[in-house]
Design a protein around this motif. Structure first.
Motif, PDB file in Angstrom:
ATOM      1  N   GLY A   1      15.585 -26.324 -31.743  1.00 19.26           N
ATOM      2  CA  GLY A   1      14.846 -25.314 -32.488  1.00 19.26           C
ATOM      3  C   GLY A   1      15.439 -23.937 -32.291  1.00 19.26           C
ATOM      4  O   GLY A   1      15.976 -23.614 -31.239  1.00 19.26           O
ATOM      5  N   THR A   2      15.364 -23.119 -33.313  1.00 21.89           N
ATOM      6  CA  THR A   2      15.943 -21.776 -33.247  1.00 21.89           C
ATOM      7  C   THR A   2      14.951 -20.688 -33.606  1.00 21.89           C
ATOM      8  O   THR A   2      15.318 -19.525 -33.694  1.00 21.89           O
ATOM      9  CB  THR A   2      17.144 -21.674 -34.209  1.00 21.89           C
ATOM     10  N   ASP A   3      13.698 -21.062 -33.823  1.00 26.87           N
ATOM     11  CA  ASP A   3      12.718 -20.057 -34.235  1.00 26.87           C
ATOM     12  C   ASP A   3      11.870 -19.555 -33.076  1.00 26.87           C
ATOM     13  O   ASP A   3      10.916 -18.798 -33.275  1.00 26.87           O
ATOM     14  CB  ASP A   3      11.806 -20.617 -35.330  1.00 26.87           C
ATOM     15  N   GLY A   4      12.200 -19.975 -31.858  1.00 29.34           N
ATOM     16  CA  GLY A   4      11.466 -19.503 -30.682  1.00 29.34           C
ATOM     17  C   GLY A   4      10.203 -20.271 -30.400  1.00 29.34           C
ATOM     18  O   GLY A   4       9.500 -19.971 -29.443  1.00 29.34           O
ATOM     19  N   SER A   5       9.860 -21.263 -31.230  1.00 30.57           N
ATOM     20  CA  SER A   5       8.608 -21.984 -31.041  1.00 30.57           C
ATOM     21  C   SER A   5       8.763 -23.240 -30.198  1.00 30.57           C
ATOM     22  O   SER A   5       7.791 -23.785 -29.700  1.00 30.57           O
ATOM     23  CB  SER A   5       8.013 -22.371 -32.407  1.00 30.57           C
ATOM     24  N   GLY A   6      10.004 -23.734 -30.051  1.00 26.16           N
ATOM     25  CA  GLY A   6      10.228 -24.941 -29.268  1.00 26.16           C
ATOM     26  C   GLY A   6      10.049 -24.696 -27.790  1.00 26.16           C
ATOM     27  O   GLY A   6      10.220 -23.579 -27.294  1.00 26.16           O
ATOM     28  N   LEU A   7       9.734 -25.768 -27.056  1.00 23.03           N
ATOM     29  CA  LEU A   7       9.492 -25.647 -25.617  1.00 23.03           C
ATOM     30  C   LEU A   7      10.707 -25.098 -24.889  1.00 23.03           C
ATOM     31  O   LEU A   7      10.607 -24.184 -24.070  1.00 23.03           O
ATOM     32  CB  LEU A   7       9.099 -27.011 -25.052  1.00 23.03           C
ATOM     33  N   LEU A   8      11.893 -25.637 -25.190  1.00 22.81           N
ATOM     34  CA  LEU A   8      13.083 -25.185 -24.484  1.00 22.81           C
ATOM     35  C   LEU A   8      13.456 -23.755 -24.854  1.00 22.81           C
ATOM     36  O   LEU A   8      13.986 -23.011 -24.035  1.00 22.81           O
ATOM     37  CB  LEU A   8      14.245 -26.132 -24.753  1.00 22.81           C
ATOM     38  N   ASP A   9      13.184 -23.376 -26.101  1.00 17.45           N
ATOM     39  CA  ASP A   9      13.440 -21.986 -26.484  1.00 17.45           C
ATOM     40  C   ASP A   9      12.565 -21.024 -25.688  1.00 17.45           C
ATOM     41  O   ASP A   9      12.942 -19.885 -25.429  1.00 17.45           O
ATOM     42  CB  ASP A   9      13.197 -21.784 -27.979  1.00 17.45           C
ATOM     43  N   GLN A  10      11.383 -21.485 -25.314  1.00 18.92           N
ATOM     44  CA  GLN A  10      10.460 -20.625 -24.578  1.00 18.92           C
ATOM     45  C   GLN A  10      10.874 -20.437 -23.122  1.00 18.92           C
ATOM     46  O   GLN A  10      10.521 -19.425 -22.517  1.00 18.92           O
ATOM     47  CB  GLN A  10       9.049 -21.211 -24.642  1.00 18.92           C
ATOM     48  N   VAL A  11      11.599 -21.391 -22.554  1.00 18.37           N
ATOM     49  CA  VAL A  11      11.940 -21.297 -21.132  1.00 18.37           C
ATOM     50  C   VAL A  11      13.416 -20.999 -20.902  1.00 18.37           C
ATOM     51  O   VAL A  11      13.846 -20.869 -19.767  1.00 18.37           O
ATOM     52  CB  VAL A  11      11.545 -22.591 -20.376  1.00 18.37           C
ATOM     53  N   THR A  12      14.196 -20.903 -21.978  1.00 19.86           N
ATOM     54  CA  THR A  12      15.607 -20.543 -21.836  1.00 19.86           C
ATOM     55  C   THR A  12      15.867 -19.205 -22.496  1.00 19.86           C
ATOM     56  O   THR A  12      15.072 -18.735 -23.314  1.00 19.86           O
ATOM     57  CB  THR A  12      16.528 -21.611 -22.478  1.00 19.86           C
ATOM     58  N   THR A  13      16.985 -18.591 -22.117  1.00 18.09           N
ATOM     59  CA  THR A  13      17.383 -17.319 -22.704  1.00 18.09           C
ATOM     60  C   THR A  13      18.781 -17.441 -23.281  1.00 18.09           C
ATOM     61  O   THR A  13      19.584 -18.262 -22.842  1.00 18.09           O
ATOM     62  CB  THR A  13      17.368 -16.195 -21.652  1.00 18.09           C
ATOM     63  N   ALA A  14      19.074 -16.613 -24.281  1.00 15.63           N
ATOM     64  CA  ALA A  14      20.389 -16.628 -24.907  1.00 15.63           C
ATOM     65  C   ALA A  14      21.417 -15.991 -23.974  1.00 15.63           C
ATOM     66  O   ALA A  14      21.179 -14.923 -23.403  1.00 15.63           O
ATOM     67  CB  ALA A  14      20.343 -15.875 -26.237  1.00 15.63           C
ATOM     68  N   VAL A  15      22.539 -16.680 -23.766  1.00 16.13           N
ATOM     69  CA  VAL A  15      23.664 -16.153 -22.994  1.00 16.13           C
ATOM     70  C   VAL A  15      24.923 -16.440 -23.790  1.00 16.13           C
ATOM     71  O   VAL A  15      24.894 -17.136 -24.807  1.00 16.13           O
ATOM     72  CB  VAL A  15      23.753 -16.795 -21.597  1.00 16.13           C
ATOM     73  N   ALA A  16      26.039 -15.908 -23.331  1.00 16.64           N
ATOM     74  CA  ALA A  16      27.306 -16.103 -24.041  1.00 16.64           C
ATOM     75  C   ALA A  16      27.605 -17.586 -24.199  1.00 16.64           C
ATOM     76  O   ALA A  16      27.682 -18.326 -23.217  1.00 16.64           O
ATOM     77  CB  ALA A  16      28.444 -15.422 -23.283  1.00 16.64           C
ATOM     78  N   GLY A  17      27.734 -18.024 -25.430  1.00 19.03           N
ATOM     79  CA  GLY A  17      28.127 -19.399 -25.694  1.00 19.03           C
ATOM     80  C   GLY A  17      27.026 -20.417 -25.629  1.00 19.03           C
ATOM     81  O   GLY A  17      27.303 -21.615 -25.713  1.00 19.03           O
TER      82      GLY A  17
END
Length: 354
Positions: free
Chosen positions: A304-320
């Motif tokens: 998921g890329t809209d911020g609603s997925g579970l992993l999107d909620q607990v991870t942050t964007a980093v290089a690559g």
């Protein structure tokens, strides 16, 4: 390995002590730790002699890695549900029943409300069972394989053996002190990494004075007083468990996955790189070890890329890619689907991926 279960496979061994793929310890009959004033070397040696121990008991495991407590099995996709279950192992308290008859017979039962998860090993046969999902996995190991098999539930012995594998020359070991765990007299040692690159601050291990069996392990993150992870026996009885406990037959309506590893074996490739049967590779050593799972392990399309997925909620964007950073372990998911993990800063994982 299914793509949907990458997270438990990566996180469980890393959280344990920050050292992955520790070598198997020698087997010998358990003997009492010599004397009333043993050295740290005496205590460490006794752990190696405890691998053929026979016992049953109850474990309590708690985690405080700086993650919010999450519901188990939330979300609709198989990936999200498995990821939630894995993250729950890192944010919640758990208890488990453990039955062990030497190095080749073990059973771990994690009981939740109206559900049960089991891992059963009987020689070269290993079964995992999830009653909620009605899913079973049968793995056939090489007959000579004596490695510990895990489903995300760590025992004090798992932690102790991984931590001890990192002792020399990367670790300072304290003088043993007397303590008691689950009614058993124990010697406690503290292992403190010398490396500045690890997130592990210390590992405290309490070892039974009579058998050498690790009874409790407490892992502290660097710079923190509250334990990040701890597991220990709340009850323990020595003696061979009933043989029937190591037999498992899945229910007739179970979804069964089989995997035959009987003709495989881990081999080393290159300098400091070891590759397993599932394509996982391990680089580095001791507290700075990094494990990599190959491209395709994590399906980026399902995250998921809209911020609603579970992993999107607990991870942050980093290089690559994206990263999960806790006080004790980091996980890095690259844009091309690879997964890196270790008890190291995220920057170390990003560098390992280059």
């Amino acid at each position: 390995m299914k793509k949907s279960v990458w997270l438990p496979a990566v996180i469980a061994p890393v959280v344990v002590a920050g050292a992955i793929a520790a070598p198997a310890l020698a087997n010998a009959a358990a003997t009492p730790i010599a004397g009333t004033n043993p050295t740290a070397a005496d205590v460490i040696a006794s752990v190696a002699r405890s691998s053929d121990a026979q016992y049953s008991g109850k474990l309590a495991q708690t985690s405080d890695l700086g993650l919010p407590e999450l519901p188990t099995g939330s979300g609709g996709s198989s990936l999200e549900g498995d990821a939630s279950d894995a993250l729950s192992m890192l944010t919640s308290s758990h208890t488990a029943r453990v039955y062990v008859d030497g190095a080749a017979k073990q059973r771990v039962q994690v009981t939740k409300q109206l559900a049960e998860q089991d891992l059963v090993r009987n020689g070269s046969d290993v079964w995992t069972w999830d009653s909620t999902k009605r899913e079973a996995t049968h793995v056939t190991l090489p007959s000579s394989d004596r490695r510990s098999v895990q489903d995300g539930t760590a025992t004090p012995a798992d932690i102790a053996r991984r931590a001890i594998a990192a002792v020399t020359p990367s670790t300072t070991v304290s003088k043993p002190t007397a303590t008691s765990v689950a009614g058993h007299d124990a010697w406690q040692i503290v292992l403190t990494p010398k490396s500045a690159d690890t997130l592990v601050g210390s590992v405290r291990i309490a070892v039974d004075q009579q058998t050498g069996l690790p009874l409790r392990a407490v892992v502290a993150a660097k710079g923190q007083q509250t334990p990040a992870f701890q597991v220990g026996f709340t009850s323990l009885d020595y003696g061979a468990p009933a043989a029937r406990l190591f037999d498992f037959t899945p229910p007739s309506n179970a979804d069964v996955t089989t995997k035959d590893l009987s003709h495989t074996g881990g081999t080393g490739h290159g300098h400091g790189v070891h590759r397993g049967a599932d394509g996982a590779s391990v680089t580095g050593s001791g507290w700075g070890t990094v494990v990599e799972l190959p491209a395709g392990t994590a399906d980026r399309g399902q995250l998921g890329t809209d911020g609603s997925g579970l992993l999107d909620q607990v991870t942050t964007a980093v290089a690559g890619g994206r990263a999960l950073h806790t006080s004790l372990v980091s996980v890095y998911l690259t844009d091309d689907g690879r997964v890196f993990a270790g008890a190291v800063p995220v920057a170390t994982l990003v560098a390992a991926a280059e």
